[in-house]
Design an enzyme around this catalytic site. Structure first.
Site, PDB file in Angstrom:
ATOM      1  N   CYS B  83       0.686  -1.213   0.137  1.00  0.00           N
ATOM      2  CA  CYS B  83       0.149   0.074   0.160  1.00  0.00           C
ATOM      3  C   CYS B  83       0.836   1.271  -0.001  1.00  0.00           C
ATOM      4  O   CYS B  83       0.273   2.086  -0.178  1.00  0.00           O
ATOM      5  CB  CYS B  83      -0.869   0.147   1.324  1.00  0.00           C
ATOM      6  N   HIS B 330      -9.169   4.050  -1.217  1.00  0.00           N
ATOM      7  CA  HIS B 330      -7.880   3.571  -1.058  1.00  0.00           C
ATOM      8  C   HIS B 330      -7.591   2.705  -2.189  1.00  0.00           C
ATOM      9  O   HIS B 330      -7.369   1.234  -1.884  1.00  0.00           O
ATOM     10  CB  HIS B 330      -7.765   2.845   0.140  1.00  0.00           C
TER      11      HIS B 330
END
Lengths: 384, 384
Positions: B83, B330
């Site tokens: 991420c 996200h």
């Protein structure tokens, strides 16, 4: 600022059933650090070249993974560009040192391929090409076969000349203790091997391999017994699929990256004595020799056939002294790093039986996909 | 040498069923280039932040893929760190400019997640963690739930305080036209949502998203109407799994990266007016505010609950004005780049309804895995 490669190491390449990627990485990084005469905590960042760990092993986040496995906990990055991942990781590492952000960094190229089913490996490798090529079933052997057919048609390149690349590279590999294939080949044996994608036979193709290689890149000339200077590091890209290229008798990305590298280094192709090129298929080495400007377009195949790139021949420059991808093996993410390891060994004069006499300049050439990415490095020794 | 962000753009984040990664990339890169007031051929290299395209889509080699799709054919790289892929790509891009190898480069963060089955996405995301965590079924919600439990036990942090992070971030997102969730939440609504991993409810978790963001990084101060200077770019790593960490009430990688960034920038946490932090779960924002040194350890939850980081509150500094990962969405590889887009907009004074009054310094904080990688950037405007 000058940038040096102060330490190098590679594992044997091949079918390494009994070791994990973690232990391969530990082995080469420890050895590269010792070779540079430094300590683990001198390493300020880690650049990992790898293509397949996500698709084949479900493991991403390899920067943190290996910095943790190596007990380093330094800034760490995974760099991916298909079969050029190792070369791109080295390019990034060199830029990071030139930036002044890191003084000494490690590049780790690693791939574990033979644990997986061949059809899964083939499917994962197709991820280096375009959707259209995948959907039409154009595998990498098929794409390079098309490039070979164009070359044969345009320049009269023969199957024997293609085969001579494999014969030479197995000869070089026979002197490399880390090579996957140390057996000698003959032209006949290559041509009699199974046809994979006409005109490429099984022995025109590089293998599936496991292995890891590491180098220590630094701005500190005092590191290592015999640091080798990086004179150039350049990258170029082309279309992902070959269908949209203006010419199929060359890899344009190689030409662009090479031109930039020669400019950076301030030398010309004729100054180079030793070269590692990306011979994923025999035709790829012929294209590389021309696109790197070492031979005129259309002249490389004959030169290779005549032994002009072979260590025991009347050579212009020795090509793939490691055995190349064909003889030494091709663990995808490791290949671009192993090429640098081999050239450093040659420029140090520590390449053993396969030592080229007193080379001053060496070059590496790493390709991703069917030529969408090309990476060229030029190294130099200051040894008198 | 100074480094600037001269152009920025982001697509809306959310469930973007009708667009391909290629068209998302084309849209943001074109807009970022126009925002910088330059032409496509001023871009000398492309850095792509992406995690999942190989595992979910079978497509790797994204550097060449997107440089081709964008019609650029420049040196191109995929950088992956779970991420934190977007933040790491930005770090690489900044180093590449500082190295003098490239004057102007583009960073593209892109991820397409909603086209795939949720269980496949979950399995792929688990590739950011350790073998041991995967084998024991410890998903990321479970790991962050453990961190939340430690924080609750040690500092008396409450479910209401966790929920207040989500409430604030949806409030900020309600003013962001690109946000995935523009609906307002209440503490009650968060606490009454389904339990995912005790104490984290559904509305404590950031979503699965599609989206792309791009920035233009350059050494040329003349590019862009209002270039924003990069004062610091730093990265740190920790163990991949949380089991081997010395403390579970902090993310040590954040602390290390932040300390280095403040040193590079020559400022302290109290100089910062606007911050984008990695709130993949509500507890992650609380940890980030403490580990970045903006609040003392144990004090962040209360400050957030009291509105001290909320645009309409009596704020010390505004956190996640974009809506953060929770409100804005996200899309993994895009997140770290979107954070930089938001801070640039804030420092330019062009953030519209969610504008923080006259910020001079801004910070971004991007995390990979459960804190194995952390990336911190500090930006500054020279606007008087």
């Amino acid at each position: 600022m000058n940038v040096y490669i102060a330490g190098v190491a590679t594992t044997p390449f091949g079918e390494l059933w009994d070791v994990s990627p973690r232990s391969l990485a530990n082995e080469v990084v420890d050895r590269a650090i010792r070779d540079a005469g430094i300590e683990k905590n001198d390493i300020e960042a880690l650049f990992v070249g790898n293509m397949l760990s996500g698709m084949l092993g479900g493991q991403e986040h390899l920067g943190a993974f290996f910095s943790d496995a190596l007990g380093m906990h330094v800034p760490a990055f995974k760099v991916e560009g298909a079969c050029a991942s190792g070369g791109l990781a080295a390019h990034m590492a060199i830029m990071s040192v030139l930036s002044g952000q890191y003084a000494t960094v490690c590049v780790l190229g690693v791939e574990k391929m033979t644990d997986h089913k061949p059809e899964d490996v083939s499917a994962a490798l197709a991820g280096a090409g375009s959707d259209e090529e995948r959907m039409s079933g154009a595998t990498f052997p098929a794409l390079y076969a098309l490039l070979a057919r164009v070359h044969m048609h345009r320049f009269g390149t023969t199957q024997e000349q293609l085969a001579s690349v494999a014969v030479k590279n197995h000869f070089h590999a026979s002197m490399n203790p880390n090579a996957q294939f140390k057996n000698l080949l003959t032209i006949e044996k290559v041509i009699q091997s199974s046809m994979i994608a006409d005109p490429l036979h099984l022995l025109d193709c590089s293998p599936i391999s496991d292995g890891a290689s590491a180098i220590i890149v630094t701005s500190k000339p005092s590191y290592g017994i015999h640091p080798i200077q990086v004179l150039a590091s350049s990258v170029a890209t082309d279309t992902l699929d070959i269908a949209r290229r203006s010419s199929l008798d060359e890899l344009r990305a190689t030409r662009i990256a090479a031109k930039k590298a020669y400019n950076q280094a301030g030398i010309s192709p004729k100054d180079i004595q030793v070269v590692e090129v990306h011979d994923c298929f025999t035709i790829a080495e012929i294209l590389a020799m021309e696109d790197l400007g070492i031979y005129e377009k259309g002249n490389a195949a004959k030169a290779i056939e005549e032994g002009k790139t072979r260590l025991d021949g009347d050579f212009d420059c020795v090509v793939n002294s490691s055995g190349g991808l064909k003889g030494c093996g091709h663990p995808v993410g490791a290949t671009g790093v192993k090429q640098l390891v081999e050239i450093v060994e040659q420029l140090r004069g520590s390449a053993g039986k396969r030592q080229v006499p007193n080379p001053r300049y060496g070059l590496t050439h790493n390709v991703g996909g069917s030529g969408a990415t090309a990476v060229v490095h030029i190294l130099c020794t200051n040894r008198q």
